[in-house]
Design a protein around this motif. Sequence first.
Motif, short mmCIF file in Angstrom:
data_model
loop_
_atom_site.label_atom_id
_atom_site.label_comp_id
_atom_site.label_asym_id
_atom_site.label_seq_id
_atom_site.Cartn_x
_atom_site.Cartn_y
_atom_site.Cartn_z
N GLU A 40 -25.17 7.20 -58.41
CA GLU A 40 -24.37 6.72 -59.53
C GLU A 40 -23.04 7.45 -59.65
O GLU A 40 -22.03 6.85 -60.02
N SER A 41 -23.01 8.72 -59.33
CA SER A 41 -21.75 9.46 -59.44
C SER A 41 -20.75 9.09 -58.35
O SER A 41 -19.56 9.31 -58.50
N GLY A 43 -21.02 5.75 -56.12
CA GLY A 43 -20.93 4.33 -56.41
C GLY A 43 -19.93 3.52 -55.62
O GLY A 43 -19.56 2.44 -56.04
#
Length: 143
Positions: A40-41, A43
């Motif tokens: 997620e960080s 992406g």
Amino acid sequence: MNVKRVSDVILFISTCVALVGLSFTGAMGLTFLVLGCALESYGVYWPLFVLIFYFISPIPHFITKRVSDDTDAASSACRELACFFTTGIVVSAFAFPIILARVEVIKWGACCLVLAGNAVIFITILGFFVLFGRGDDFSWEQW
């Protein structure tokens, strides 16, 4: 039991164990690559373009195996050219995520994960050719 048969069974088992080990390391390398894209960080999925380098890196070796007729020679122009092209492909695969990180398309953490995946995948590809390129009963041409 025949001694030849026992040695064939041992060779088959050791080849299967090596193939499972290569599969595991390949999966581990692809996991690093996917983590560098999908966390997620990070992406950003631009680093997946290194898959192209994974697929084209063995092509010069395949062409050399088909074209080269003197397998006993230690070196030939065709083999040297194939090593040159393969080296260029591998260096490009390592340079691509670094360039993406330098222009801030991806983060440096993603770059490190992709570089780790590159190292593991290319060691796996090298291991495959070392293991199955011996010319014995279990060669890569069967796969």
